[in-house]
Enzyme design. Structure first.
Site, PDB file in Angstrom:
ATOM      1  N   TYR A   1       0.824  -1.315  -0.220  1.00 48.51           N
ATOM      2  CA  TYR A   1      -0.049   0.120  -0.105  1.00 48.51           C
ATOM      3  C   TYR A   1       0.832   1.464   0.007  1.00 48.51           C
ATOM      4  O   TYR A   1       1.984   1.345   0.819  1.00 48.51           O
ATOM      5  CB  TYR A   1      -0.960  -0.052   1.194  1.00 48.51           C
ATOM      6  CG  TYR A   1      -1.593   1.605   1.464  1.00 48.51           C
ATOM      7  CD1 TYR A   1      -2.517   2.031   0.791  1.00 48.51           C
ATOM      8  CD2 TYR A   1      -0.792   2.403   2.255  1.00 48.51           C
ATOM      9  CE1 TYR A   1      -2.724   3.337   0.674  1.00 48.51           C
ATOM     10  CE2 TYR A   1      -1.158   3.525   2.604  1.00 48.51           C
ATOM     11  CZ  TYR A   1      -2.248   4.081   1.798  1.00 48.51           C
ATOM     12  OH  TYR A   1      -2.601   5.458   1.721  1.00 48.51           O
TER      13      TYR A   1
ATOM     14  N   GLU B   1      -9.925   8.290   8.394  1.00 51.05           N
ATOM     15  CA  GLU B   1     -10.413   8.447   6.833  1.00 51.05           C
ATOM     16  C   GLU B   1     -11.766   7.623   6.589  1.00 51.05           C
ATOM     17  O   GLU B   1     -12.199   7.844   5.727  1.00 51.05           O
ATOM     18  CB  GLU B   1      -9.192   8.380   5.979  1.00 51.05           C
ATOM     19  CG  GLU B   1      -8.769   6.814   6.001  1.00 51.05           C
ATOM     20  CD  GLU B   1      -7.548   6.519   5.059  1.00 51.05           C
ATOM     21  OE1 GLU B   1      -6.628   7.640   5.125  1.00 51.05           O
ATOM     22  OE2 GLU B   1      -7.404   5.562   4.206  1.00 51.05           O
TER      23      GLU B   1
ATOM     24  N   ARG C   1      -8.592  12.498  10.724  1.00 46.42           N
ATOM     25  CA  ARG C   1      -8.473  12.331   9.463  1.00 46.42           C
ATOM     26  C   ARG C   1      -9.386  12.248   8.457  1.00 46.42           C
ATOM     27  O   ARG C   1      -9.474  12.073   7.087  1.00 46.42           O
ATOM     28  CB  ARG C   1      -7.809  10.729   9.524  1.00 46.42           C
ATOM     29  CG  ARG C   1      -6.297  10.905   9.558  1.00 46.42           C
ATOM     30  CD  ARG C   1      -5.502  11.707   8.804  1.00 46.42           C
ATOM     31  NE  ARG C   1      -5.122  10.927   7.472  1.00 46.42           N
ATOM     32  CZ  ARG C   1      -5.096  11.244   6.186  1.00 46.42           C
ATOM     33  NH1 ARG C   1      -5.416  12.608   6.217  1.00 46.42           N
ATOM     34  NH2 ARG C   1      -4.922  10.498   5.131  1.00 46.42           N
TER      35      ARG C   1
HETATM   36  O1  KDG Z   1     -10.052   4.971  -1.291  1.00 53.28           O
HETATM   37  C1  KDG Z   1      -8.833   4.602  -0.145  1.00 53.28           C
HETATM   38  C2  KDG Z   1      -7.939   5.523  -0.044  1.00 53.28           C
HETATM   39  O2  KDG Z   1      -8.653   6.923   0.169  1.00 53.28           O
HETATM   40  C3  KDG Z   1      -7.073   5.547   1.014  1.00 53.28           C
HETATM   41  O3  KDG Z   1      -6.553   4.400   0.919  1.00 53.28           O
HETATM   42  C4  KDG Z   1      -5.923   6.631   1.213  1.00 53.28           C
HETATM   43  O4  KDG Z   1      -5.168   5.892   3.107  1.00 53.28           O
HETATM   44  C5  KDG Z   1      -5.054   6.711   2.067  1.00 53.28           C
HETATM   45  C6  KDG Z   1      -4.639   8.215   2.608  1.00 53.28           C
HETATM   46  O5  KDG Z   1      -4.158   8.159   3.531  1.00 53.28           O
HETATM   47  O6  KDG Z   1      -4.528   8.969   1.815  1.00 53.28           O
HETATM   48 MG    MG Z   2      -4.731   6.698   4.917  1.00 54.08          MG
END
Ligand code: KDG
Ligand code: MG
Length: 409
Positions: free
Chosen positions: A159, A269, A290
């Site tokens: 990721y 988030e 976030r």
């Molecule tokens: O759609 C998923 C993303 O918005 C996410 O994986 C992005 O974790 C993320 C970030 O901190 O930008």
């Molecule tokens: Mg993130």
């Protein structure tokens, strides 16, 4: 001023975006972002089937009342789909109100509290030399705070690490953009990650010194004790924050992490309501909020959430990857400028195709974002350009451990 027409626009200039467009009897058009990455059409259907018919004919100026009507009036509250739809309506109504007043939205939110919003960019590398190049490229592009994500020896893709980050560059898309009917699967190994990450931060600090604000996203993959261990092992490198150390659903996980480390923590988030935050704020378990305007019920809800956070000394760090559209990003920037407890703003540049569809006026200079002084949000939607980019299914990846067990991505 009545709402005369409402339209949900789905467009895909490199990635999918859902945008709500509200037009008033006075001919003002407001925009709201309702993009939910990988589940876009669920929000589009919610808007088209269940929200648009409720809006036509309403007083466009009654922003709070419309928010409450759609939130309480639905009976089935909260959840990412509902709150993204509500966010789009709310943001579009604020856009209209500010345009009607002839002011940038931040003026209606109390006026500017700062010159601009400190932005952080996403540096990444499959190995340390590539990462250091990417950090240099971000510094050259003007960033003054950097998120650091790195490849892990033994894992093919990780990721936050751009497949094409070689040589740096600050404009890339690492997620999902694989426009396939089924999600891609990745392999994950938390122990390998925990061994590797502190060595990477050691190399970054050795190269760039102690001043540069550095951030890192754990992306919900650790258990509480693993996250506590990582936070502790990163203390010598003085992170600005460690984000999403554990899955977001469990506030008790943050309690355990907090007992063991002084590394600042950011989360939210994937949250969509102030109620997701209340235990974390009241127990002082986090340092940064976030959420995005796009996923948390719009400008109205985000302002209330950030005001509550301010009571506990917690700052903003709004979500701003490229799956937040330029409309959602602009809404965040107006809040960033106006609130007192601003912390930092995530900023990934959108692709040229995206910026052909969404005409923005916000600026980035000397590490700071500014929403511009254009009336309203300062973003317009070119619908002809939008129509050239039809929706295509695209999913975030799914993670499996090395033995095949499904794991958080
Ligand atoms: O759609 C998923 C993303 O918005 C996410 O994986 C992005 O974790 C993320 C970030 O901190 O930008
Ligand atoms: Mg993130």
């Amino acid at each position: 001023m009545r709402i005369e027409s409402v339209r949900t626009v789905v467009t895909s200039p490199g990635r999918n975006f859902v945008t709500l467009r509200i037009t008033t009897s006075d001919g003002i058009t407001g925009l709201g972002d309702a993009t939910l990455n990988g589940r876009e059409l669920a929000v589009a259907a919610y808007l088209t089937e269940h929200v648009e018919p409720l809006l036509v004919g309403r007083d466009a100026g009654r922003v709070e009342d419309t928010w409450q009507y759609l939130y309480r009036g639905a009976y089935w509250r909260r959840g990412p789909v509902t709150m993204a739809a509500l966010a789009a309506v709310d943001t579009a109504l604020w856009d209209i109100k500010a345009q009607a007043a002839g002011m940038p939205l931040y003026e209606l939110l109390g006026g500017a509290s700062r010159r601009g919003a400190l932005a952080y960019g996403h540096a990444s590398g499959r190995d340390v030399p590539e990462l250091l190049d990417s950090i240099r490229a971000h510094l050259d592009a003007g960033y003054r705070a950097i998120r650091v994500q790195t490849g892990i020896p033994g894992l093919d893709s990780v990721y936050g690490v751009a497949a094409s980050a070689a040589g740096g560059g600050d404009r890339y898309d690492y997620e999902p953009a694989r426009r396939t009917a089924l999600p891609v699967e990745e392999t994950w190994d938390t122990r390998a990650y925990l061994r590797h990450v502190p060595t990477v931060f050691e190399a970054v600090r050795a190269e760039f010194g102690p001043e540069l604000p550095l951030l890192h996203d754990g992306h919900h993959r650790m258990t509480p004790i693993q996250a506590a261990k990582l936070g502790k092992s990163l203390e010598p490198y003085d992170l600005f924050w460690l984000e999403d150390a554990t899955p977001g659903e469990d506030p008790t996980a943050l309690r355990l992490i907090r007992q063991h480390t002084t590394t600042p923590l950011a989360i939210g988030e994937v949250f969509n309501s102030v109620h997701d935050y209340t235990p974390l704020l009241q127990e002082r378990l986090i340092d940064y909020v976030r959420s995005a305007v796009t996923h948390t019920g719009g400008v109205t809800a985000m302002k209330k959430l950030l005001d509550l956070a301010a009571v506990y000394g917690v700052k903003s760090g709004m979500h701003g990857p490229t799956d937040i559209s330029p409309v959602g990003q602009a809404a965040a920037l107006h809040l960033d400028l106006a609130i007192h407890n601003f912390g930092i703003q995530e900023y990934m540049r959108h692709s040229p195709d995206t910026l052909d569809v969404f005409r923005t006026s916000y600026t980035f200079a000397d590490g700071l974002l500014h929403p511009s002084d254009a009336p309203g949000l300062g973003v317009t939607l070119d619908e002809e350009a939008a129509a050239r980019f039809p929706y295509a299914p695209a999913y975030l990846p799914v993670n499996r451990l090395t033995d095949g067990t499904v794991h958080d991505w």
